[in-house]
Design an enzyme around this catalytic site. Structure first.
Site, PDB file in Angstrom:
ATOM      1  N   LYS A  76     -15.596  -2.132   2.249  1.00 19.78           N
ATOM      2  CA  LYS A  76     -15.005  -2.305   1.104  1.00 19.78           C
ATOM      3  C   LYS A  76     -15.982  -2.810   0.006  1.00 19.78           C
ATOM      4  O   LYS A  76     -16.380  -4.040   0.503  1.00 19.78           O
ATOM      5  CB  LYS A  76     -13.867  -3.230   1.128  1.00 19.78           C
ATOM      6  CG  LYS A  76     -12.425  -2.823   2.278  1.00 19.78           C
ATOM      7  CD  LYS A  76     -11.580  -4.202   2.639  1.00 19.78           C
ATOM      8  CE  LYS A  76     -10.400  -3.800   3.200  1.00 19.78           C
ATOM      9  NZ  LYS A  76      -9.899  -4.886   3.759  1.00 19.78           N
TER      10      LYS A  76
ATOM     11  N   ASP B 182      -3.767  -1.475  11.950  1.00 19.33           N
ATOM     12  CA  ASP B 182      -4.698  -2.683  11.655  1.00 19.33           C
ATOM     13  C   ASP B 182      -3.910  -3.946  11.999  1.00 19.33           C
ATOM     14  O   ASP B 182      -2.982  -4.148  11.274  1.00 19.33           O
ATOM     15  CB  ASP B 182      -4.706  -2.674   9.934  1.00 19.33           C
ATOM     16  CG  ASP B 182      -5.651  -3.698   9.388  1.00 19.33           C
ATOM     17  OD1 ASP B 182      -6.302  -4.445  10.309  1.00 19.33           O
ATOM     18  OD2 ASP B 182      -5.979  -3.439   8.065  1.00 19.33           O
TER      19      ASP B 182
ATOM     20  N   ASP C  43     -13.151  -5.445  10.001  1.00 17.04           N
ATOM     21  CA  ASP C  43     -12.640  -5.640   8.526  1.00 17.04           C
ATOM     22  C   ASP C  43     -13.166  -6.907   8.288  1.00 17.04           C
ATOM     23  O   ASP C  43     -14.223  -7.236   7.875  1.00 17.04           O
ATOM     24  CB  ASP C  43     -11.291  -5.164   8.335  1.00 17.04           C
ATOM     25  CG  ASP C  43     -10.796  -5.324   6.947  1.00 17.04           C
ATOM     26  OD1 ASP C  43     -11.642  -5.856   6.003  1.00 17.04           O
ATOM     27  OD2 ASP C  43      -9.704  -5.487   6.554  1.00 17.04           O
TER      28      ASP C  43
ATOM     29  N   GLU D 180       0.679  -1.229   0.034  1.00 20.16           N
ATOM     30  CA  GLU D 180      -0.016   0.035   0.023  1.00 20.16           C
ATOM     31  C   GLU D 180       0.799   1.213  -0.080  1.00 20.16           C
ATOM     32  O   GLU D 180       0.322   2.134   0.346  1.00 20.16           O
ATOM     33  CB  GLU D 180      -0.807   0.163   1.189  1.00 20.16           C
ATOM     34  CG  GLU D 180      -1.837  -1.196   1.382  1.00 20.16           C
ATOM     35  CD  GLU D 180      -3.294  -0.958   1.972  1.00 20.16           C
ATOM     36  OE1 GLU D 180      -3.120  -0.100   2.733  1.00 20.16           O
ATOM     37  OE2 GLU D 180      -3.977  -2.040   2.116  1.00 20.16           O
TER      38      GLU D 180
END
Ligand code: PGA
Ligand code: ZN
Length: 437
Positions: free
Chosen positions: A340, A245, A315, A208
Protein backbone atom coordinates in the site's frame (compact mmCIF):
# COMPACT_ATOMS: atom_id res chain seq x y z
CA UNK A 1 16.64 22.94 -15.92
CA UNK A 2 14.68 20.53 -18.11
CA UNK A 3 11.14 21.01 -19.39
CA UNK A 4 10.07 18.07 -17.25
CA UNK A 5 11.28 19.77 -14.04
CA UNK A 6 8.66 20.38 -11.36
CA UNK A 7 7.33 23.95 -11.39
CA UNK A 8 4.54 23.96 -8.79
CA UNK A 9 2.65 21.77 -6.34
CA UNK A 10 -0.84 22.93 -5.46
CA UNK A 11 -2.89 21.05 -2.83
CA UNK A 12 -6.38 21.29 -1.40
CA UNK A 13 -8.57 19.42 1.07
CA UNK A 14 -10.86 16.85 -0.64
CA UNK A 15 -13.00 13.94 0.62
CA UNK A 16 -12.34 10.21 0.55
CA UNK A 17 -14.96 7.48 0.06
CA UNK A 18 -15.81 7.51 3.79
CA UNK A 19 -16.47 11.25 3.63
CA UNK A 20 -13.29 12.01 5.57
CA UNK A 21 -10.95 14.78 4.48
CA UNK A 22 -7.92 13.79 2.46
CA UNK A 23 -5.15 15.54 0.55
CA UNK A 24 -5.58 16.26 -3.18
CA UNK A 25 -2.77 17.77 -5.18
CA UNK A 26 -1.80 18.87 -8.66
CA UNK A 27 1.80 18.90 -9.77
CA UNK A 28 2.64 21.14 -12.74
CA UNK A 29 5.85 20.78 -14.72
CA UNK A 30 7.71 23.55 -16.57
CA UNK A 31 6.32 22.34 -19.90
CA UNK A 32 2.77 22.72 -18.50
CA UNK A 33 2.11 18.98 -18.01
CA UNK A 34 0.06 18.23 -14.90
CA UNK A 35 -0.60 15.29 -12.61
CA UNK A 36 -3.56 15.24 -10.23
CA UNK A 37 -3.96 12.84 -7.31
CA UNK A 38 -6.21 12.36 -4.27
CA UNK A 39 -4.64 10.11 -1.64
CA UNK A 40 -6.40 7.20 0.13
CA UNK A 41 -6.58 6.47 3.87
CA UNK A 42 -6.94 3.29 5.98
CA UNK A 43 -9.17 2.45 8.96
CA UNK A 44 -7.40 -0.63 10.28
CA UNK A 45 -4.02 1.03 10.14
CA UNK A 46 -0.92 -0.73 11.42
CA UNK A 47 1.12 0.82 14.22
CA UNK A 48 4.23 0.86 12.06
CA UNK A 49 2.71 2.70 9.09
CA UNK A 50 3.89 6.11 7.90
CA UNK A 51 1.84 8.72 9.76
CA UNK A 52 -0.87 10.88 8.22
CA UNK A 53 -1.10 14.43 9.54
CA UNK A 54 -4.59 15.29 10.87
CA UNK A 55 -5.44 18.74 12.21
CA UNK A 56 -7.24 17.79 15.42
CA UNK A 57 -9.69 20.36 16.79
CA UNK A 58 -13.36 20.60 15.89
CA UNK A 59 -13.40 20.50 12.10
CA UNK A 60 -14.40 17.03 10.81
CA UNK A 61 -13.97 15.62 14.34
CA UNK A 62 -10.29 16.37 14.20
CA UNK A 63 -9.75 14.69 10.82
CA UNK A 64 -9.14 17.83 8.75
CA UNK A 65 -5.97 17.92 6.66
CA UNK A 66 -5.45 21.67 6.29
CA UNK A 67 -2.02 21.47 7.91
CA UNK A 68 -0.95 18.69 5.50
CA UNK A 69 -2.32 20.73 2.57
CA UNK A 70 -0.41 23.76 3.82
CA UNK A 71 2.76 21.69 3.99
CA UNK A 72 2.39 20.66 0.33
CA UNK A 73 1.81 24.24 -0.75
CA UNK A 74 4.84 25.58 1.08
CA UNK A 75 7.78 23.46 2.26
CA UNK A 76 7.16 20.35 0.10
CA UNK A 77 6.54 22.40 -3.07
CA UNK A 78 9.74 24.29 -2.35
CA UNK A 79 11.72 21.09 -1.74
CA UNK A 80 10.91 19.57 -5.16
CA UNK A 81 10.82 22.71 -7.33
CA UNK A 82 13.30 22.37 -10.21
CA UNK A 83 13.87 18.61 -9.78
CA UNK A 84 13.29 16.58 -12.95
CA UNK A 85 9.97 14.75 -12.53
CA UNK A 86 11.42 11.83 -14.49
CA UNK A 87 13.82 11.23 -11.61
CA UNK A 88 11.29 9.83 -9.13
CA UNK A 89 13.95 8.62 -6.63
CA UNK A 90 15.40 12.13 -6.43
CA UNK A 91 11.97 13.69 -5.95
CA UNK A 92 11.14 11.20 -3.21
CA UNK A 93 14.51 11.69 -1.50
CA UNK A 94 13.88 15.44 -1.44
CA UNK A 95 10.44 14.87 0.11
CA UNK A 96 11.91 12.58 2.79
CA UNK A 97 14.66 15.07 3.53
CA UNK A 98 12.16 17.92 3.85
CA UNK A 99 10.16 15.94 6.39
CA UNK A 100 13.18 14.58 8.23
CA UNK A 101 11.29 12.02 10.34
CA UNK A 102 11.26 8.27 9.82
CA UNK A 103 7.46 7.95 9.65
CA UNK A 104 6.90 11.21 7.72
CA UNK A 105 4.70 12.37 10.59
CA UNK A 106 6.16 15.88 10.74
CA UNK A 107 4.79 17.14 7.41
CA UNK A 108 2.40 14.21 6.99
CA UNK A 109 2.69 10.99 4.96
CA UNK A 110 -0.58 12.04 3.29
CA UNK A 111 1.09 15.28 2.12
CA UNK A 112 4.27 13.52 0.98
CA UNK A 113 2.43 10.77 -0.94
CA UNK A 114 0.32 13.35 -2.77
CA UNK A 115 3.44 15.04 -4.16
CA UNK A 116 5.15 11.73 -4.89
CA UNK A 117 2.28 10.20 -6.89
CA UNK A 118 1.30 13.53 -8.49
CA UNK A 119 4.85 13.79 -9.82
CA UNK A 120 4.69 10.33 -11.40
CA UNK A 121 1.38 11.17 -13.10
CA UNK A 122 2.71 14.49 -14.38
CA UNK A 123 5.88 12.80 -15.67
CA UNK A 124 3.77 10.29 -17.63
CA UNK A 125 1.72 13.14 -19.10
CA UNK A 126 4.89 14.96 -20.16
CA UNK A 127 6.07 11.85 -22.00
CA UNK A 128 2.62 11.26 -23.57
CA UNK A 129 2.72 7.74 -22.14
CA UNK A 130 0.34 5.83 -19.88
CA UNK A 131 1.48 5.61 -16.26
CA UNK A 132 1.87 1.81 -16.35
CA UNK A 133 4.60 2.25 -18.95
CA UNK A 134 6.52 5.05 -17.27
CA UNK A 135 6.63 3.21 -13.91
CA UNK A 136 7.71 -0.03 -15.58
CA UNK A 137 11.40 -0.69 -14.98
CA UNK A 138 11.19 -4.44 -15.58
CA UNK A 139 11.56 -4.36 -19.35
CA UNK A 140 8.99 -7.16 -19.52
CA UNK A 141 5.47 -7.41 -20.93
CA UNK A 142 2.71 -5.65 -18.97
CA UNK A 143 1.13 -8.07 -16.48
CA UNK A 144 -2.58 -7.83 -15.68
CA UNK A 145 -3.04 -8.87 -12.03
CA UNK A 146 -5.18 -11.58 -10.46
CA UNK A 147 -7.89 -9.70 -8.53
CA UNK A 148 -9.14 -10.56 -5.05
CA UNK A 149 -12.55 -9.03 -4.39
CA UNK A 150 -14.21 -8.16 -1.09
CA UNK A 151 -17.53 -9.96 -0.52
CA UNK A 152 -18.19 -9.83 3.26
CA UNK A 153 -16.73 -7.48 5.85
CA UNK A 154 -16.59 -7.27 9.62
CA UNK A 155 -14.04 -5.68 11.92
CA UNK A 156 -13.13 -2.04 11.42
CA UNK A 157 -14.81 -2.00 8.00
CA UNK A 158 -18.31 -2.99 9.13
CA UNK A 159 -19.06 -1.94 12.70
CA UNK A 160 -17.28 -5.06 14.06
CA UNK A 161 -20.32 -7.25 13.27
CA UNK A 162 -17.83 -10.14 13.16
CA UNK A 163 -14.17 -10.05 14.23
CA UNK A 164 -12.56 -11.14 10.97
CA UNK A 165 -12.22 -8.08 8.76
CA UNK A 166 -12.70 -9.26 5.18
CA UNK A 167 -13.76 -12.34 3.23
CA UNK A 168 -12.79 -12.12 -0.43
CA UNK A 169 -13.29 -14.18 -3.56
CA UNK A 170 -10.36 -15.22 -5.76
CA UNK A 171 -11.31 -16.18 -9.34
CA UNK A 172 -9.29 -19.33 -9.99
CA UNK A 173 -10.58 -20.64 -13.33
CA UNK A 174 -10.57 -17.37 -15.28
CA UNK A 175 -8.10 -17.15 -18.11
CA UNK A 176 -8.40 -13.39 -18.60
CA UNK A 177 -8.76 -10.39 -16.33
CA UNK A 178 -12.25 -9.59 -17.62
CA UNK A 179 -13.44 -13.16 -16.99
CA UNK A 180 -11.97 -12.91 -13.51
CA UNK A 181 -13.93 -9.76 -12.75
CA UNK A 182 -17.12 -11.36 -14.07
CA UNK A 183 -16.71 -14.30 -11.68
CA UNK A 184 -16.19 -11.92 -8.75
CA UNK A 185 -19.16 -9.76 -9.68
CA UNK A 186 -21.41 -12.82 -9.92
CA UNK A 187 -20.24 -14.11 -6.54
CA UNK A 188 -20.96 -10.68 -5.01
CA UNK A 189 -24.51 -10.92 -6.40
CA UNK A 190 -24.76 -14.50 -5.16
CA UNK A 191 -23.81 -13.32 -1.66
CA UNK A 192 -26.61 -10.76 -1.67
CA UNK A 193 -29.12 -13.45 -2.67
CA UNK A 194 -27.88 -15.91 -0.06
CA UNK A 195 -28.07 -13.35 2.75
CA UNK A 196 -31.51 -12.13 1.66
CA UNK A 197 -32.84 -15.71 1.78
CA UNK A 198 -31.51 -16.03 5.32
CA UNK A 199 -33.23 -12.75 6.29
CA UNK A 200 -29.89 -11.10 6.94
CA UNK A 201 -29.49 -7.41 6.09
CA UNK A 202 -28.13 -6.77 2.60
CA UNK A 203 -28.54 -3.00 2.72
CA UNK A 204 -25.55 -2.65 5.04
CA UNK A 205 -22.71 -2.08 2.64
CA UNK A 206 -19.28 -2.03 4.29
CA UNK A 207 -16.45 0.44 3.65
CA UNK A 208 -15.02 -1.45 0.68
CA UNK A 209 -18.40 -2.17 -0.91
CA UNK A 210 -18.78 -5.68 0.54
CA UNK A 211 -21.74 -6.80 2.63
CA UNK A 212 -21.66 -6.35 6.41
CA UNK A 213 -24.03 -9.00 7.80
CA UNK A 214 -24.43 -9.79 11.49
CA UNK A 215 -23.50 -13.47 11.66
CA UNK A 216 -23.48 -15.88 14.61
CA UNK A 217 -19.77 -16.67 14.30
CA UNK A 218 -16.71 -15.87 12.24
CA UNK A 219 -16.72 -19.36 10.72
CA UNK A 220 -20.30 -18.91 9.50
CA UNK A 221 -19.04 -16.22 7.10
CA UNK A 222 -17.16 -19.01 5.31
CA UNK A 223 -20.42 -20.93 4.86
CA UNK A 224 -21.95 -17.81 3.29
CA UNK A 225 -18.93 -17.51 0.98
CA UNK A 226 -19.26 -21.11 -0.23
CA UNK A 227 -23.03 -20.70 -0.69
CA UNK A 228 -22.45 -17.45 -2.63
CA UNK A 229 -19.95 -19.12 -4.96
CA UNK A 230 -22.37 -22.00 -5.58
CA UNK A 231 -25.32 -19.62 -6.02
CA UNK A 232 -23.35 -17.86 -8.75
CA UNK A 233 -23.03 -21.21 -10.54
CA UNK A 234 -19.38 -21.90 -9.72
CA UNK A 235 -17.53 -24.75 -8.05
CA UNK A 236 -15.88 -23.63 -4.78
CA UNK A 237 -12.14 -24.04 -5.02
CA UNK A 238 -11.94 -24.89 -8.73
CA UNK A 239 -13.65 -21.77 -10.10
CA UNK A 240 -13.61 -19.42 -7.15
CA UNK A 241 -11.64 -19.71 -3.92
CA UNK A 242 -11.60 -17.74 -0.68
CA UNK A 243 -9.12 -15.24 0.72
CA UNK A 244 -9.40 -13.92 4.27
CA UNK A 245 -8.02 -10.72 5.75
CA UNK A 246 -8.05 -11.71 9.42
CA UNK A 247 -6.63 -8.28 10.42
CA UNK A 248 -5.71 -9.94 13.73
CA UNK A 249 -4.01 -6.82 15.11
CA UNK A 250 -7.49 -5.37 15.52
CA UNK A 251 -8.60 -7.97 18.09
CA UNK A 252 -5.26 -8.63 19.76
CA UNK A 253 -5.46 -7.44 23.37
CA UNK A 254 -3.08 -8.07 26.24
CA UNK A 255 -1.36 -10.92 24.44
CA UNK A 256 -4.55 -12.77 23.47
CA UNK A 257 -6.84 -12.78 20.46
CA UNK A 258 -10.34 -11.91 21.70
CA UNK A 259 -13.33 -12.71 19.47
CA UNK A 260 -15.95 -10.18 20.59
CA UNK A 261 -18.53 -11.56 18.14
CA UNK A 262 -18.23 -14.98 19.81
CA UNK A 263 -18.92 -13.88 23.40
CA UNK A 264 -15.37 -12.75 24.01
CA UNK A 265 -13.76 -16.13 23.22
CA UNK A 266 -10.02 -15.72 24.01
CA UNK A 267 -7.40 -17.49 21.91
CA UNK A 268 -3.62 -17.72 22.20
CA UNK A 269 -1.55 -17.41 19.00
CA UNK A 270 -1.41 -21.21 18.79
CA UNK A 271 -5.17 -21.55 19.25
CA UNK A 272 -5.86 -18.93 16.59
CA UNK A 273 -3.54 -20.83 14.23
CA UNK A 274 -5.36 -24.09 15.11
CA UNK A 275 -8.61 -22.37 14.13
CA UNK A 276 -7.15 -21.14 10.82
CA UNK A 277 -5.70 -24.59 10.07
CA UNK A 278 -9.16 -26.09 10.66
CA UNK A 279 -10.81 -23.50 8.41
CA UNK A 280 -8.23 -24.18 5.70
CA UNK A 281 -9.06 -27.89 5.87
CA UNK A 282 -12.80 -27.30 5.64
CA UNK A 283 -12.98 -24.48 3.07
CA UNK A 284 -11.17 -23.62 -0.19
CA UNK A 285 -8.94 -20.93 1.32
CA UNK A 286 -5.99 -19.78 -0.78
CA UNK A 287 -4.80 -16.68 1.08
CA UNK A 288 -4.65 -15.57 4.73
CA UNK A 289 -3.76 -11.94 5.39
CA UNK A 290 -2.64 -10.67 8.80
CA UNK A 291 -3.34 -14.07 10.34
CA UNK A 292 -1.54 -12.85 13.49
CA UNK A 293 -1.01 -9.42 15.00
CA UNK A 294 1.54 -6.92 13.70
CA UNK A 295 4.20 -7.59 16.36
CA UNK A 296 3.48 -11.27 17.05
CA UNK A 297 6.58 -12.42 15.12
CA UNK A 298 6.68 -15.67 17.08
CA UNK A 299 3.06 -16.47 16.20
CA UNK A 300 3.74 -15.52 12.60
CA UNK A 301 6.66 -17.96 12.42
CA UNK A 302 4.45 -20.75 13.80
CA UNK A 303 1.71 -19.85 11.33
CA UNK A 304 4.17 -19.95 8.44
CA UNK A 305 5.38 -23.40 9.47
CA UNK A 306 1.84 -24.77 9.74
CA UNK A 307 0.01 -22.85 7.00
CA UNK A 308 2.79 -22.24 4.48
CA UNK A 309 0.83 -24.14 1.80
CA UNK A 310 -1.47 -21.15 1.38
CA UNK A 311 -0.54 -17.56 0.68
CA UNK A 312 0.37 -15.89 3.98
CA UNK A 313 0.10 -12.20 3.36
CA UNK A 314 1.61 -9.55 5.62
CA UNK A 315 -0.21 -6.20 5.74
CA UNK A 316 0.06 -4.64 9.24
CA UNK A 317 3.04 -6.98 9.69
CA UNK A 318 5.16 -5.50 6.88
CA UNK A 319 3.42 -2.11 6.33
CA UNK A 320 5.17 -1.81 2.92
CA UNK A 321 8.35 -1.21 4.93
CA UNK A 322 11.65 -2.50 3.60
CA UNK A 323 13.15 -3.12 7.06
CA UNK A 324 10.17 -5.12 8.27
CA UNK A 325 9.99 -7.12 5.03
CA UNK A 326 13.71 -7.95 5.24
CA UNK A 327 13.21 -9.18 8.81
CA UNK A 328 10.32 -11.36 7.62
CA UNK A 329 12.40 -12.82 4.79
CA UNK A 330 15.34 -13.49 7.12
CA UNK A 331 13.10 -15.20 9.71
CA UNK A 332 11.06 -17.14 7.13
CA UNK A 333 7.87 -15.33 8.13
CA UNK A 334 4.93 -15.17 5.68
CA UNK A 335 5.35 -15.70 1.93
CA UNK A 336 3.65 -12.62 0.48
CA UNK A 337 3.50 -8.90 1.10
CA UNK A 338 0.59 -6.49 0.76
CA UNK A 339 1.79 -3.26 -0.84
CA UNK A 340 0.00 0.00 0.00
CA UNK A 341 1.89 3.09 -1.17
CA UNK A 342 0.41 5.25 1.60
CA UNK A 343 1.75 2.92 4.29
CA UNK A 344 5.26 4.05 3.44
CA UNK A 345 4.65 7.47 1.86
CA UNK A 346 6.61 7.49 -1.40
CA UNK A 347 6.39 5.70 -4.72
CA UNK A 348 10.10 4.85 -4.67
CA UNK A 349 9.87 3.09 -1.30
CA UNK A 350 6.78 1.13 -2.35
CA UNK A 351 8.51 0.11 -5.59
CA UNK A 352 11.56 -1.16 -3.76
CA UNK A 353 9.42 -3.28 -1.42
CA UNK A 354 7.95 -4.98 -4.50
CA UNK A 355 11.46 -5.57 -5.88
CA UNK A 356 12.77 -6.97 -2.58
CA UNK A 357 9.75 -9.26 -2.27
CA UNK A 358 10.20 -10.65 -5.78
CA UNK A 359 13.93 -11.08 -5.21
CA UNK A 360 13.14 -13.15 -2.13
CA UNK A 361 10.46 -15.25 -3.86
CA UNK A 362 7.61 -13.54 -1.96
CA UNK A 363 4.37 -12.82 -3.79
CA UNK A 364 3.04 -9.26 -3.95
CA UNK A 365 -0.52 -7.94 -3.73
CA UNK A 366 -0.97 -4.26 -4.52
CA UNK A 367 -3.76 -2.87 -2.35
CA UNK A 368 -6.14 0.06 -2.09
CA UNK A 369 -7.27 1.36 1.33
CA UNK A 370 -10.70 1.18 2.92
CA UNK A 371 -10.94 4.96 2.51
CA UNK A 372 -10.40 5.39 -1.24
CA UNK A 373 -10.72 7.98 -3.98
CA UNK A 374 -11.78 8.10 -7.62
CA UNK A 375 -8.16 7.77 -8.76
CA UNK A 376 -7.00 4.80 -10.82
CA UNK A 377 -3.20 5.01 -10.61
CA UNK A 378 -3.10 1.89 -8.47
CA UNK A 379 -4.14 -0.15 -11.52
CA UNK A 380 -1.19 1.20 -13.51
CA UNK A 381 1.24 0.44 -10.69
CA UNK A 382 0.01 -3.17 -10.54
CA UNK A 383 0.63 -3.65 -14.26
CA UNK A 384 3.90 -1.75 -14.52
CA UNK A 385 5.43 -3.27 -11.39
CA UNK A 386 4.10 -6.73 -12.31
CA UNK A 387 2.76 -7.30 -8.80
CA UNK A 388 0.73 -10.31 -9.98
CA UNK A 389 -2.20 -9.60 -7.65
CA UNK A 390 -4.39 -6.65 -6.71
CA UNK A 391 -7.03 -5.97 -4.03
CA UNK A 392 -9.22 -2.88 -4.24
CA UNK A 393 -12.46 -3.91 -2.48
CA UNK A 394 -15.78 -4.85 -4.07
CA UNK A 395 -16.88 -4.87 -7.70
CA UNK A 396 -19.25 -2.03 -6.84
CA UNK A 397 -18.90 1.62 -5.72
CA UNK A 398 -17.09 4.00 -8.02
CA UNK A 399 -13.92 4.41 -5.95
CA UNK A 400 -13.46 0.63 -6.41
CA UNK A 401 -14.60 0.33 -10.03
CA UNK A 402 -12.28 3.22 -10.99
CA UNK A 403 -9.43 0.72 -10.56
CA UNK A 404 -11.18 -2.31 -12.12
CA UNK A 405 -12.33 -0.19 -15.05
CA UNK A 406 -8.82 1.08 -15.71
CA UNK A 407 -7.59 -2.53 -15.78
CA UNK A 408 -10.47 -3.57 -18.06
CA UNK A 409 -9.61 -0.75 -20.44
CA UNK A 410 -5.94 -1.67 -20.49
CA UNK A 411 -6.78 -5.33 -21.10
CA UNK A 412 -8.95 -4.33 -24.06
CA UNK A 413 -6.31 -1.97 -25.39
CA UNK A 414 -3.24 -4.16 -24.91
CA UNK A 415 -4.73 -7.41 -26.21
CA UNK A 416 -2.08 -10.05 -26.73
CA UNK A 417 0.77 -7.74 -25.79
CA UNK A 418 -0.19 -8.10 -22.11
CA UNK A 419 -0.12 -11.25 -20.00
CA UNK A 420 -2.77 -12.17 -17.40
CA UNK A 421 -1.28 -13.42 -14.13
CA UNK A 422 -4.16 -15.83 -13.41
CA UNK A 423 -4.46 -18.21 -10.47
CA UNK A 424 -0.76 -19.07 -10.75
CA UNK A 425 -0.02 -15.71 -9.11
CA UNK A 426 -1.46 -17.02 -5.86
CA UNK A 427 -0.61 -20.71 -6.07
CA UNK A 428 3.05 -20.51 -7.06
CA UNK A 429 5.76 -18.33 -5.57
CA UNK A 430 7.66 -16.08 -7.98
CA UNK A 431 11.13 -17.24 -8.89
CA UNK A 432 13.60 -15.23 -6.86
CA UNK A 433 15.26 -12.65 -9.12
CA UNK A 434 18.54 -11.96 -7.40
CA UNK A 435 19.44 -9.08 -9.70
CA UNK A 436 16.48 -7.13 -8.32
CA UNK A 437 18.09 -6.85 -4.88
P1 PGA B 1 -7.48 -0.50 5.67
O1 PGA B 1 -7.96 -1.93 5.20
O2 PGA B 1 -7.28 0.33 4.48
O3 PGA B 1 -8.59 -0.06 6.57
O4 PGA B 1 -6.18 -0.72 6.44
C1 PGA B 1 -7.40 -2.64 4.15
C2 PGA B 1 -6.69 -3.86 4.65
O5 PGA B 1 -6.61 -4.10 5.87
O6 PGA B 1 -6.13 -4.61 3.86
ZN1 ZN C 1 -5.30 -5.96 5.61
Amino acid sequence: MTDTAIATAFAWEALDSRGKPTVACEITLRDGSTGQVTVPSGASTGRHEARELRDGGLRYDGNGVRDAVGNVNTVLAESVRGIDSLDQPQVDAALRAADGSDDLGRLGANAVLAVSIGTAIAAAAAQHLPLYRTVDDTGRAPLLPLPMVNILSGGAHAGRSIDIQDFLVVPMSATSFSDAIEICSRVRRGATQVLAERDLPVALVADEGGLGPILPSNRSALDVMVAAIERAGFTPGADAAIAIDVAATQFHTAGDYVLAAENGRRLTSTELIDELVAWSGDYPIVSLEDALAEDDWHGWALATARLGGVQLLGDDLFVTNERRLRRGVADGVANAVLVKPNQIGTLTDARSVVAIAHAAGYRTVLSARSGETEDSWLADLAIGWRTGQIKVGSTMRSERTAKWNRLLRLEAELGDSAEYAGAAAITTAPHPVVSAL
